[in-house]
Design a protein around this motif. Structure first.
Motif, PDB file in Angstrom:
ATOM      1  N   ARG A 223       0.817  -1.205   0.000  1.00 44.24           N
ATOM      2  CA  ARG A 223       0.000   0.000   0.000  1.00 44.24           C
ATOM      3  C   ARG A 223       0.857   1.263   0.000  1.00 44.24           C
ATOM      4  NH1 ARG A 223      -4.568  -2.074   4.306  1.00 44.24           N
ATOM      5  NH2 ARG A 223      -6.065  -2.856   2.767  1.00 44.24           N
ATOM      6  N   LEU A 224       1.956   1.235   0.749  1.00 41.32           N
ATOM      7  CA  LEU A 224       2.834   2.398   0.745  1.00 41.32           C
ATOM      8  C   LEU A 224       3.483   2.609  -0.609  1.00 41.32           C
ATOM      9  CD1 LEU A 224       4.571   1.974   4.218  1.00 41.32           C
ATOM     10  CD2 LEU A 224       2.991   3.786   3.573  1.00 41.32           C
ATOM     11  N   ALA A 225       3.794   1.526  -1.289  1.00 45.60           N
ATOM     12  CA  ALA A 225       4.426   1.641  -2.607  1.00 45.60           C
ATOM     13  C   ALA A 225       3.426   1.958  -3.704  1.00 45.60           C
ATOM     14  CB  ALA A 225       5.161   0.344  -2.939  1.00 45.60           C
ATOM     15  N   GLY A 226       2.139   1.898  -3.417  1.00 45.32           N
ATOM     16  CA  GLY A 226       1.126   2.182  -4.415  1.00 45.32           C
ATOM     17  C   GLY A 226       0.644   0.968  -5.154  1.00 45.32           C
ATOM     18  N   GLY A 227       1.132  -0.214  -4.806  1.00 45.03           N
ATOM     19  CA  GLY A 227       0.707  -1.424  -5.490  1.00 45.03           C
ATOM     20  C   GLY A 227      -0.698  -1.847  -5.113  1.00 45.03           C
ATOM     21  N   SER A 228      -1.127  -1.546  -3.919  1.00 47.01           N
ATOM     22  CA  SER A 228      -2.486  -1.848  -3.471  1.00 47.01           C
ATOM     23  C   SER A 228      -3.165  -0.545  -3.073  1.00 47.01           C
ATOM     24  CB  SER A 228      -2.466  -2.800  -2.271  1.00 47.01           C
ATOM     25  OG  SER A 228      -1.858  -4.022  -2.629  1.00 47.01           O
ATOM     26  N   PRO A 229      -4.464  -0.444  -3.302  1.00 48.96           N
ATOM     27  CA  PRO A 229      -5.139   0.816  -2.977  1.00 48.96           C
ATOM     28  C   PRO A 229      -5.165   1.048  -1.463  1.00 48.96           C
ATOM     29  CG  PRO A 229      -6.741  -0.858  -3.571  1.00 48.96           C
ATOM     30  CD  PRO A 229      -5.397  -1.444  -3.874  1.00 48.96           C
TER      31      PRO A 229
END
Length: 896
Positions: A223-229
């Protein structure tokens, strides 16, 4: 929110704290000589991190002391000395010093010496009251010029009321700016989070560093990397509970419950607003900007009446409301209540148990209004104090006025007194043309509420609303208004007419007014007589609701007249009368009176018990008069036990003018006690200033003992100067006491005079005033003060009577008796040790045991209690001891 996250510890690195670090640099500058810096802030805003950074940057020794896990008396001081002392024995000795007359400043100085040391105290608001008072006294104490002291860096919650320390600086931590929050976020995460995630988290955290750290900790790497919303609310209830949970846990239970009612009422209002927007087709569902999210998460303001109604239905006390507003946790404006910190409101919702949610939901159901029964209950001060519902507001003005009168009576009996003041003023306005007698009662009660709350402006407002009054009531309104605005020439004749006319009536309410007028004039004997008459009439008429108020007035009048045993008896009866009719405010005042009486008798546990009970109600209800009496009792007890520094620190706020000081009508009465404590603790400049103001007040003739007490203050202030001036003022004080009738204060003056004479090596002259003081204290059952007088009399070599000391002497061991006899002849510990082949440490140990067994404080009292030597003279004293005895005897004979 599961999954691992790569988060580094924030450590001591700070962002957007340039002003705060500059203040720390000023405190810790090498050229400085010590001082105090207070750091305040909300939960998670970085107080502890700032202390850690300051400790790491300080070049010398730095100590960080966290708040103990409990608030046992002196637990904070124990934790402080455990951090500063090299070992447990030194820490225990420092604690004994801190609890003695020298205070905490001497204890810290003994441990640190003159070294430049930084002492960081975290969460001062969680420290026990005894330790906080001792710290405040140490911080106010003047240091010797050129001698550096420790640097104190102290953190506290934003709502905590910091002590008044001259020269101290206060830094208030705020939220981070966008750049600071972004820098903190990038420092927390490795690798750096995706830019959209950074923007979203910075917006959601709104610059709150603790919220940002907690939110990052709960998000996974994906989530922090933007891979999961990201979740819909990255800053959810779990995050806020983690940040604010500890803060909420330490609030009083009633305050937490009331905050929950406000939060749930706000959520209900938000749901209602959202539903109406949906019906009108004006939903904000499409908004994803920061403003839309803030509007969705922020709890709206709710009407005060809605909160009070919800509290009533849920059985939640409303008394903490004023305190929550005063402390800044809630904001009240335009009839609405809202959380000052939106995160706090959401944290309250998240941490509230489910049963509380259901209870307040049920509170929203309509309830039938029973106006007649409510008014009937109001006749006995049991009215609904939470506000009239719509059906009552729709009544005629007279009915509305009586409804406000009911609410005011209820709040005056057991709620915030300024709420009572407002309700009673409104009742007086509505009833003025329709029920003049009830309007007159409402005006007098509104003035009483404002008087109990220590608000002069509110008292004048109540007096000013009686523009159409005439006769004796007009005299009372004009006379008291003139007295409050220091126009005594106008006040005296008007109030004297009130005493003469109403004092001869049979109506208890008119007698209460006459007694109040007599107290303002300083005629305590007339006030006690009139209030005793009011009590007899209230009993004869079976006025059970009025009876506690009459007893409250009578107990205070007897206290002011110096009739302490009568005041205690009346106060106990008042407690019994207040309980069945549910009048806790009256009970608080009676507990304060009992605490002051106990400080006269020297019953320390009773002082602490009654003062604690009084303050427990007085603080949340705004009873400034009862709180001032209770604090005065605690200080007088500390002064009687030799803790002058603590007593002076406790009394300083009471003698200062202003809204944070003591009660305006008691401030001058406290000054003589403050002067005595301040002189004994080295705060001579403050004592001299207070005595100067007291001299102006004493000249107005509003208190019988004032001239004698002023002379005592001047004598105490002159002790360090020429002996003739102090002797003159002591003699004047004793002479002026003869006509004022307060035997206890006269005995305290004689005790101070005798002590001064003894310390000037005039034991013969000291014995007469000390014997007189001892007899008076014994007659008044003032055991603690009698013990003090008895010790001083022993130190002069005078007999005190009784056999207790001889019996205690027989309980000493033979070795203790030998050491005590030699010490009584004037030998030092080293001389005793040489004579008896002991170490000085052993002699000191034996003497401490002797002092404890005989109930004395020092070796100067030994000559009056030492038993006869069964052996030949000189056998255990030797030549050295006999020489000391003969030289001391010659000096004593010459001085007496």
């Amino acid at each position: 929110m599961s999954g691992a996250t790569h988060v580094t510890a924030p450590g001591p690195r700070l962002y957007d704290r340039a002003a705060e670090l500059a203040a720390v640099a000023r405190l810790t500058a090498p050229a400085g000589d010590g001082g105090v810096l207070f750091v305040t802030g909300g939960p998670g805003e970085g107080r502890s991190v700032l202390l850690a950074r300051a400790a790491d940057d300080f070049p010398g020794p730095a100590h960080r002391v966290a708040a103990p896990g409990h608030r046992v008396p002196w637990s904070g001081a124990r934790a402080l000395f455990a951090a500063l002392a090299p070992g447990a024995p030194e820490a225990r000795r420092a604690l004994r010093t801190a609890r003695g007359e020298d205070g905490l400043a001497a204890a810290v100085s003994g441990l640190l010496g003159g070294l430049p040391v930084l002492v960081c105290l975290d969460d001062l608001h969680l420290w026990d009251a005894h330790s906080r008072a001792a710290l405040a006294a140490a911080w106010r104490r003047d240091r010797a010029p050129g001698r550096p002291g420790p640097r104190w860096l102290v953190s506290a919650a934003r709502h905590h009321r910091l002590p008044d320390v001259p020269g101290a600086e206060t830094v208030r931590l705020g939220r981070l700016g966008p750049e600071g929050a972004r820098a903190l976020l990038l420092n927390l995460c490795a690798p750096p989070p995706a830019p959209p995630v950074v923007r979203r988290l910075v917006e959601e955290a709104a610059g709150h560093p603790g919220v940002l750290v907690s939110a990052v900790r709960r998000l996974g790497t994906a989530r922090l990397a933007g891979g999961s919303p990201l979740p819909e609310q990255p800053v959810d209830g779990a995050v806020l509970t983690e940040v604010y949970g500890g803060f909420l846990k330490h609030l009083p239970a009633d305050a937490r419950r009331l905050l929950t009612v406000v939060a749930l009422a706000g959520r209900t209002e938000a749901n209602r607003t959202e539903a109406s927007r949906t019906e009108e087709g004006r939903t904000d569902a499409g908004r994803t900007d920061a403003g839309g999210r803030e509007a969705a998460h922020r709890l709206p303001g709710v009407a005060v009446d809605a909160v009070l109604g919800g509290a009533r239905a849920a059985g939640v006390p409303v008394e903490p409301l004023d305190g929550l507003v005063a402390d800044g946790l809630l904001c009240r404006a335009d009839g609405l209540l809202r959380f000052e910190d939106p995160f706090l409101g959401r944290a309250v919702l998240a941490s509230a148990p489910a049963s509380r949610h259901h209870g307040v939901r049920r509170a929203g159901a309509p309830r039938p209004v029973r106006t007649a029964s409510a008014l009937a209950r109001g006749e006995r001060h049991r009215a609904d104090r939470l506000g009239p519902p719509a059906a009552v507001r729709a009544l005629a003005p007279a009915a509305r006025g009586r409804s406000h009168l009911v609410r005011g009576l209820a709040a005056l009996a057991g709620g915030p007194v300024m709420d009572a003041h407002e309700a009673l003023l409104r009742a007086a306005e509505l009833l003025r043309d329709r029920a003049p007698a009830e309007a007159s009662d409402a005006r007098f009660l509104a003035m009483e509420a404002a008087w109990a709350g220590g608000d002069v402006a509110a008292c004048l407002a109540a007096l000013d609303c009686g523009g159409d009054a005439g006769g004796t009531e007009r005299d009372f309104l004009d006379g008291l208004g003139a007295a409050l605005t220091v126009r005594l020439g106008e006040a005296r004749p008007a109030l004297a007419r009130v005493v003469a006319r109403d004092g001869a009536e049979d109506d208890p309410r008119l007698l209460l007014r006459a007694g109040s007028a007599a107290l303002v004039l300083g005629d305590t004997a007339a006030a006690a007589r009139i209030h005793a008459r009011a009590l007899a009439r209230a009993r004869a008429e079976h006025r059970t609701a009025l009876l506690p108020r009459v007893l409250e007035h009578l107990a205070y009048a007897e206290l002011r007249a110096g009739r302490y045993s009568r005041a205690a008896r009346t106060a106990r009866e008042g407690l019994r009368a207040a309980e069945p009719v549910e009048q806790p405010n009256t009970a608080a005042h009676q507990h304060a009176v009992l605490a002051l009486v106990a400080s006269v008798t020297g019953d320390g546990p009773a002082v602490a018990e009654h003062a604690g009970l009084a303050l427990g109600t007085a603080r949340p209800h705004g009873l400034v008069q009862a709180a001032t009496l209770a604090e005065w009792a605690l200080a007088r007890d500390e002064l009687g036990r030799g803790l002058a520094a603590q007593a002076a620190a406790r009394l300083v706020p009471l003698v200062r003018p202003g809204p944070r000081g003591g009660h305006f009508a008691l401030r001058m009465l406290v000054v003589p006690c403050f002067v005595e404590a301040a002189v004994a603790s080295g705060r001579t400049a403050e004592a001299r200033s207070a005595a100067g103001e007291y001299a102006v007040w004493a000249a107005q003739g509003l208190d019988g003992p004032a001239p004698a007490l002023l002379a005592r203050c001047r004598a105490l202030l002159a002790q360090g100067e020429e002996g003739e001036e102090a002797a003159y003022w002591f003699g004047e004080a004793v002479r002026r006491h003869e006509g004022c009738g307060n035997d206890f204060e006269r005995a305290r003056t004689l005790l101070a005079y005798g002590t001064w004479l003894r310390r000037r090596r005039r034991p013969g002259a000291a014995r007469e005033p000390l014997r007189d003081a001892l007899v008076t204290f014994e007659r008044a059952a003032a055991d603690g003060w009698a013990d003090h007088a008895r010790s001083e009399l022993r130190a002069t070599g005078g007999a005190v009577g009784g056999t207790a000391d001889r019996t205690a002497w027989g309980l000493l061991t033979p070795q203790q008796q030998r050491i005590a006899r030699i010490a009584a002849r004037g030998a030092t510990n080293r001389e005793i040790a040489d004579r008896l082949a002991l170490s000085p440490r052993t002699v000191d140990h034996h003497l401490r045991g002797v002092f404890a067994r005989l109930g004395i404080r020092s070796r100067v009292e030994l000559p009056g209690v030492a038993g006869p030597d069964p052996r030949a003279p000189g056998q255990d004293g030797g030549t050295e001891a006999k020489g000391l005895v003969s030289s001391r005897a010659r000096r004593s004979a010459g001085s007496s």
